[in-house]
Design a protein around this motif. Structure first.
Motif, PDB file in Angstrom:
ATOM      1  N   ILE A  77       0.869  -1.164   0.000  1.00 22.39           N
ATOM      2  CA  ILE A  77       0.000   0.000   0.000  1.00 22.39           C
ATOM      3  C   ILE A  77       0.908   1.215   0.000  1.00 22.39           C
ATOM      4  CG2 ILE A  77      -1.876   1.196   1.174  1.00 22.39           C
ATOM      5  CD1 ILE A  77      -2.154  -1.703   2.624  1.00 22.39           C
ATOM      6  N   HIS A  78       0.753   2.053  -0.998  1.00 21.30           N
ATOM      7  CA  HIS A  78       1.625   3.216  -1.178  1.00 21.30           C
ATOM      8  C   HIS A  78       0.992   4.472  -0.596  1.00 21.30           C
ATOM      9  CE1 HIS A  78       4.213   0.906  -3.874  1.00 21.30           C
ATOM     10  NE2 HIS A  78       3.096   0.446  -4.428  1.00 21.30           N
ATOM     11  N   GLY A  79       1.845   5.334  -0.042  1.00 20.13           N
ATOM     12  CA  GLY A  79       1.432   6.674   0.333  1.00 20.13           C
ATOM     13  C   GLY A  79       0.573   6.796   1.569  1.00 20.13           C
ATOM     14  N   LEU A  80       0.791   5.930   2.571  1.00 20.92           N
ATOM     15  CA  LEU A  80       0.040   6.056   3.816  1.00 20.92           C
ATOM     16  C   LEU A  80       0.756   7.002   4.767  1.00 20.92           C
ATOM     17  CD1 LEU A  80      -0.874   2.317   4.516  1.00 20.92           C
ATOM     18  CD2 LEU A  80      -2.362   4.114   3.632  1.00 20.92           C
ATOM     19  N   ASP A  81       0.005   7.787   5.500  1.00 17.95           N
ATOM     20  CA  ASP A  81       0.590   8.617   6.560  1.00 17.95           C
ATOM     21  C   ASP A  81       0.560   7.794   7.841  1.00 17.95           C
ATOM     22  OD1 ASP A  81       1.184  10.884   5.084  1.00 17.95           O
ATOM     23  OD2 ASP A  81      -0.839  11.692   5.311  1.00 17.95           O
ATOM     24  N   ARG A  82       1.754   7.416   8.319  1.00 17.42           N
ATOM     25  CA  ARG A  82       1.868   6.558   9.489  1.00 17.42           C
ATOM     26  C   ARG A  82       3.006   7.021  10.383  1.00 17.42           C
ATOM     27  NH1 ARG A  82      -2.383   5.128   8.441  1.00 17.42           N
ATOM     28  NH2 ARG A  82      -3.160   3.123   7.806  1.00 17.42           N
ATOM     29  N   SER A  83       2.893   6.638  11.653  1.00 19.44           N
ATOM     30  CA  SER A  83       3.961   6.829  12.627  1.00 19.44           C
ATOM     31  C   SER A  83       3.974   5.603  13.532  1.00 19.44           C
ATOM     32  CB  SER A  83       3.712   8.089  13.463  1.00 19.44           C
ATOM     33  OG  SER A  83       2.645   7.876  14.360  1.00 19.44           O
ATOM     34  N   CYS A  84       4.871   5.573  14.473  1.00 19.04           N
ATOM     35  CA  CYS A  84       4.938   4.429  15.393  1.00 19.04           C
ATOM     36  C   CYS A  84       3.722   4.346  16.305  1.00 19.04           C
ATOM     37  CB  CYS A  84       6.216   4.496  16.226  1.00 19.04           C
ATOM     38  SG  CYS A  84       7.659   3.993  15.265  1.00 19.04           S
ATOM     39  N   THR A  85       2.960   5.420  16.408  1.00 15.92           N
ATOM     40  CA  THR A  85       1.764   5.370  17.250  1.00 15.92           C
ATOM     41  C   THR A  85       0.539   4.871  16.494  1.00 15.92           C
ATOM     42  OG1 THR A  85       1.255   7.681  16.794  1.00 15.92           O
ATOM     43  CG2 THR A  85       2.576   7.199  18.775  1.00 15.92           C
ATOM     44  N   ASP A  86       0.643   4.720  15.179  1.00 14.55           N
ATOM     45  CA  ASP A  86      -0.476   4.184  14.399  1.00 14.55           C
ATOM     46  C   ASP A  86       0.052   3.295  13.266  1.00 14.55           C
ATOM     47  OD1 ASP A  86       0.523   6.135  12.728  1.00 14.55           O
ATOM     48  OD2 ASP A  86      -1.419   6.979  12.222  1.00 14.55           O
ATOM     49  N   LEU A  87       0.705   2.195  13.668  1.00 16.84           N
ATOM     50  CA  LEU A  87       1.253   1.252  12.675  1.00 16.84           C
ATOM     51  C   LEU A  87       0.171   0.736  11.736  1.00 16.84           C
ATOM     52  CD1 LEU A  87       3.492  -0.901  15.029  1.00 16.84           C
ATOM     53  CD2 LEU A  87       4.247   0.881  13.479  1.00 16.84           C
ATOM     54  N   ALA A  88      -0.976   0.457  12.288  1.00 15.90           N
ATOM     55  CA  ALA A  88      -2.114  -0.010  11.487  1.00 15.90           C
ATOM     56  C   ALA A  88      -3.347   0.725  11.982  1.00 15.90           C
ATOM     57  CB  ALA A  88      -2.305  -1.512  11.633  1.00 15.90           C
ATOM     58  N   ALA A  89      -3.877   1.575  11.177  1.00 15.58           N
ATOM     59  CA  ALA A  89      -5.047   2.356  11.565  1.00 15.58           C
ATOM     60  C   ALA A  89      -6.317   1.549  11.362  1.00 15.58           C
ATOM     61  CB  ALA A  89      -5.104   3.636  10.743  1.00 15.58           C
ATOM     62  N   SER A  90      -7.328   1.845  12.169  1.00 17.49           N
ATOM     63  CA  SER A  90      -8.631   1.240  11.965  1.00 17.49           C
ATOM     64  C   SER A  90      -9.183   1.737  10.639  1.00 17.49           C
ATOM     65  CB  SER A  90      -9.566   1.607  13.111  1.00 17.49           C
ATOM     66  OG  SER A  90      -9.072   1.096  14.329  1.00 17.49           O
ATOM     67  N   GLY A  91      -9.994   0.914   9.990  1.00 20.29           N
ATOM     68  CA  GLY A  91     -10.569   1.310   8.714  1.00 20.29           C
ATOM     69  C   GLY A  91     -11.090   0.116   7.945  1.00 20.29           C
ATOM     70  N   SER A  92     -11.349   0.318   6.675  1.00 26.05           N
ATOM     71  CA  SER A  92     -11.910  -0.725   5.810  1.00 26.05           C
ATOM     72  C   SER A  92     -11.046  -0.891   4.580  1.00 26.05           C
ATOM     73  CB  SER A  92     -13.322  -0.343   5.384  1.00 26.05           C
ATOM     74  OG  SER A  92     -14.154  -0.202   6.506  1.00 26.05           O
ATOM     75  N   GLY A  93     -11.193  -2.030   3.923  1.00 26.77           N
ATOM     76  CA  GLY A  93     -10.450  -2.286   2.701  1.00 26.77           C
ATOM     77  C   GLY A  93     -10.730  -3.676   2.165  1.00 26.77           C
ATOM     78  N   SER A  94      -9.868  -4.120   1.282  1.00 30.63           N
ATOM     79  CA  SER A  94     -10.000  -5.476   0.739  1.00 30.63           C
ATOM     80  C   SER A  94      -8.619  -5.988   0.347  1.00 30.63           C
ATOM     81  CB  SER A  94     -10.949  -5.515  -0.451  1.00 30.63           C
ATOM     82  OG  SER A  94     -10.405  -4.800  -1.527  1.00 30.63           O
ATOM     83  N   TYR A  95      -8.495  -7.296   0.286  1.00 30.97           N
ATOM     84  CA  TYR A  95      -7.268  -7.950  -0.162  1.00 30.97           C
ATOM     85  C   TYR A  95      -7.630  -9.336  -0.668  1.00 30.97           C
ATOM     86  CZ  TYR A  95      -7.521 -10.025   4.514  1.00 30.97           C
ATOM     87  OH  TYR A  95      -7.951 -10.661   5.647  1.00 30.97           O
ATOM     88  N   THR A  96      -6.662  -9.999  -1.275  1.00 33.42           N
ATOM     89  CA  THR A  96      -6.900 -11.308  -1.864  1.00 33.42           C
ATOM     90  C   THR A  96      -5.940 -12.341  -1.278  1.00 33.42           C
ATOM     91  OG1 THR A  96      -7.688 -10.317  -3.909  1.00 33.42           O
ATOM     92  CG2 THR A  96      -6.947 -12.608  -4.041  1.00 33.42           C
ATOM     93  N   ILE A  97      -6.494 -13.479  -0.886  1.00 36.71           N
ATOM     94  CA  ILE A  97      -5.696 -14.636  -0.480  1.00 36.71           C
ATOM     95  C   ILE A  97      -5.539 -15.517  -1.703  1.00 36.71           C
ATOM     96  CG2 ILE A  97      -5.600 -16.736   0.920  1.00 36.71           C
ATOM     97  CD1 ILE A  97      -7.281 -15.283   3.022  1.00 36.71           C
TER      98      ILE A  97
END
Length: 170
Positions: A77-97
């Motif tokens: 995932i490109h271009g996310l605004d992140r820091s060590c306090t929000d390694l993975a933000a809550s939210g929605s999305g999709s992916y493929t296994i």
């Protein structure tokens, strides 16, 4: 004419109680997971734009399809605004296994992420929207363990995280 009341009753019951939508079969897969995540550039204490690459390796058991024994998720995932306090933000999305059988499952999810005693716990509730096991609900729980948050204090920052998890299809 004796069978006519039975036919009328059958038609009436099918109108009053339409068939239920397709749902998961008992015995759809349960999987354990090893997850690795990389951040480029590394995460610091203040937010910055990063690319996040995730690689999940799944080991599975499925009674409905015993040929499904492994799976993997690879995503960047490109271009996310992140820091060590929000390694993975809550939210929605999709992916493929991608399964070892060559089949795929696309999962749409809603995620919550919380720190518990220094471990990042991510819970995703979702649904298989396409491919193998379509219609199944999916619970994905992963714990990113032993995070070296002191790496967040200076360059290059926190560049990797890893953990273990489970996927439950139902």
């Amino acid at each position: 004419m004796r069978g006519l009341p039975a036919v009328v009753a059958l038609i009436a019951s099918s109108l009053l109680f339409p068939p239920a939508p397709a749902h998961a079969a008992p015995g759809d897969p349960t999987c354990t997971e090893n997850e690795s995540v990389s951040y480029s550039p590394g995460l610091l204490t203040t937010p910055r734009t990063v690319d996040v690459t995730v690689h999940n390796v799944l080991s599975c058991t499925s009674l409905t399809d015993p040929a499904v024994t492994r799976g993997q998720v690879r995503a960047t995932i490109h271009g996310l605004d992140r820091s060590c306090t929000d390694l993975a933000a809550s939210g929605s999305g999709s992916y493929t296994i991608t399964w070892n059988t060559g089949e795929t499952s696309t999962i749409s999810y809603h995620r919550s992420a919380n720190y518990v005693l220094g471990t990042l716990v991510i819970v995703e509730n979702g649904t298989v929207t396409a491919g193998k096991f379509t219609g199944d609900s999916v619970l994905h729980v992963v714990e990113l363990l032993n995070l070296d948050l002191t790496a967040c204090l200076a360059e290059p920052g926190l560049t990797t995280a890893s953990g273990i998890g489970t996927y439950t299809f139902a």
